[in-house]
Design a protein around this motif. Sequence first.
Motif, short mmCIF file in Angstrom:
data_model
loop_
_atom_site.label_atom_id
_atom_site.label_comp_id
_atom_site.label_asym_id
_atom_site.label_seq_id
_atom_site.Cartn_x
_atom_site.Cartn_y
_atom_site.Cartn_z
N ASN A 261 0.84 -1.20 0.00
CA ASN A 261 0.00 0.00 0.00
C ASN A 261 0.87 1.25 0.00
OD1 ASN A 261 -2.51 -1.47 0.33
ND2 ASN A 261 -1.84 -1.85 2.43
N PHE A 262 0.36 2.32 -0.59
CA PHE A 262 1.09 3.57 -0.58
C PHE A 262 0.11 4.74 -0.60
CE2 PHE A 262 0.43 2.47 -4.98
CZ PHE A 262 0.09 3.66 -5.59
N GLU A 263 0.61 5.91 -0.23
CA GLU A 263 -0.18 7.13 -0.22
C GLU A 263 0.64 8.23 -0.86
OE1 GLU A 263 -2.37 10.21 2.87
OE2 GLU A 263 -1.19 8.54 3.66
N ILE A 264 0.04 8.94 -1.83
CA ILE A 264 0.68 10.09 -2.43
C ILE A 264 -0.10 11.31 -1.96
CG2 ILE A 264 1.36 11.24 -4.56
CD1 ILE A 264 1.44 8.47 -5.88
N LYS A 265 0.47 12.02 -1.01
CA LYS A 265 -0.23 13.17 -0.40
C LYS A 265 -0.30 14.34 -1.36
CE LYS A 265 1.06 11.97 4.29
NZ LYS A 265 -0.02 12.05 5.22
N ASN A 266 -1.45 15.03 -1.32
CA ASN A 266 -1.67 16.26 -2.09
C ASN A 266 -1.54 16.10 -3.60
OD1 ASN A 266 -2.08 17.76 0.34
ND2 ASN A 266 0.13 17.79 0.61
N ALA A 267 -1.77 14.90 -4.12
CA ALA A 267 -1.74 14.71 -5.57
C ALA A 267 -2.89 15.51 -6.19
CB ALA A 267 -1.89 13.23 -5.92
N PRO A 268 -2.65 16.12 -7.34
CA PRO A 268 -3.70 16.93 -7.96
C PRO A 268 -4.90 16.07 -8.37
CG PRO A 268 -1.79 16.76 -9.40
CD PRO A 268 -1.43 16.10 -8.12
N VAL A 269 -6.09 16.65 -8.29
CA VAL A 269 -7.32 15.96 -8.68
C VAL A 269 -7.91 16.68 -9.89
CG1 VAL A 269 -9.65 15.34 -7.89
CG2 VAL A 269 -7.74 15.26 -6.30
N GLY A 270 -8.54 15.91 -10.78
CA GLY A 270 -9.21 16.51 -11.93
C GLY A 270 -8.31 16.68 -13.14
N VAL A 271 -7.13 16.09 -13.11
CA VAL A 271 -6.22 16.13 -14.27
C VAL A 271 -5.76 14.71 -14.58
CG1 VAL A 271 -5.41 18.47 -13.79
CG2 VAL A 271 -4.18 16.55 -12.83
N ASP A 272 -5.41 14.46 -15.83
CA ASP A 272 -4.85 13.16 -16.19
C ASP A 272 -3.46 13.04 -15.57
OD1 ASP A 272 -7.12 12.70 -17.70
OD2 ASP A 272 -6.18 13.28 -19.59
N LEU A 273 -3.16 11.86 -15.03
CA LEU A 273 -1.88 11.62 -14.38
C LEU A 273 -1.22 10.39 -14.96
CD1 LEU A 273 -2.98 12.10 -10.66
CD2 LEU A 273 -1.79 13.76 -12.09
N VAL A 274 0.08 10.26 -14.75
CA VAL A 274 0.81 9.05 -15.09
C VAL A 274 1.51 8.57 -13.83
CG1 VAL A 274 2.65 8.03 -16.47
CG2 VAL A 274 1.15 9.75 -17.48
N LEU A 275 1.25 7.33 -13.44
CA LEU A 275 1.87 6.74 -12.27
C LEU A 275 3.04 5.88 -12.75
CD1 LEU A 275 1.75 6.12 -9.22
CD2 LEU A 275 0.29 4.19 -9.79
N ASN A 276 4.25 6.23 -12.33
CA ASN A 276 5.45 5.44 -12.65
C ASN A 276 5.73 4.53 -11.46
OD1 ASN A 276 6.43 6.66 -15.19
ND2 ASN A 276 6.54 8.49 -13.93
N TYR A 277 6.02 3.27 -11.74
CA TYR A 277 6.35 2.36 -10.64
C TYR A 277 7.53 1.47 -11.00
CZ TYR A 277 3.23 -0.84 -13.21
OH TYR A 277 2.62 -1.61 -14.17
N TRP A 278 8.24 1.04 -9.96
CA TRP A 278 9.48 0.30 -10.11
C TRP A 278 9.57 -0.73 -8.99
CZ3 TRP A 278 13.38 0.28 -6.45
CH2 TRP A 278 14.58 -0.30 -6.84
N HIS A 279 10.16 -1.89 -9.29
CA HIS A 279 10.35 -2.92 -8.27
C HIS A 279 11.73 -3.55 -8.45
CE1 HIS A 279 9.81 -6.49 -5.84
NE2 HIS A 279 8.70 -5.96 -5.36
N GLU A 280 12.52 -3.54 -7.40
CA GLU A 280 13.90 -4.02 -7.46
C GLU A 280 14.00 -5.49 -7.85
OE1 GLU A 280 17.93 -4.04 -4.72
OE2 GLU A 280 16.07 -3.28 -3.90
#
Length: 79
Positions: free
Chosen positions: A32-51
């Motif tokens: 689980n994770f939390e991204i605080k204060n991420a903008p709302v109402g706009v298209d976003l791209v979530l980048n993720y990585w795993h070692e």
Amino acid sequence: MLDITCSSHSWMSAKLAVFDHPYFAVTDEKGNFEIKNAPVGVDLVLNYWHESFGGLNEKKALDAKTYSKGENKVELTLP
């Protein structure tokens, strides 16, 4: 991600990521994770990585219509 290694101690290593924004998170032991204060109402791209997957760097597009302020669930697939 930038790999950092020690030429004297092969077991010493680190990863470095530099962001030009304040929106990032590290998962807890359950993924689980939390991204605080991420903008709302706009298209976003979530980048993720795993070692464990050799530095996998994937992206997931988030259409502004698919999330709202508060808790949201994002499904990520790792090989």
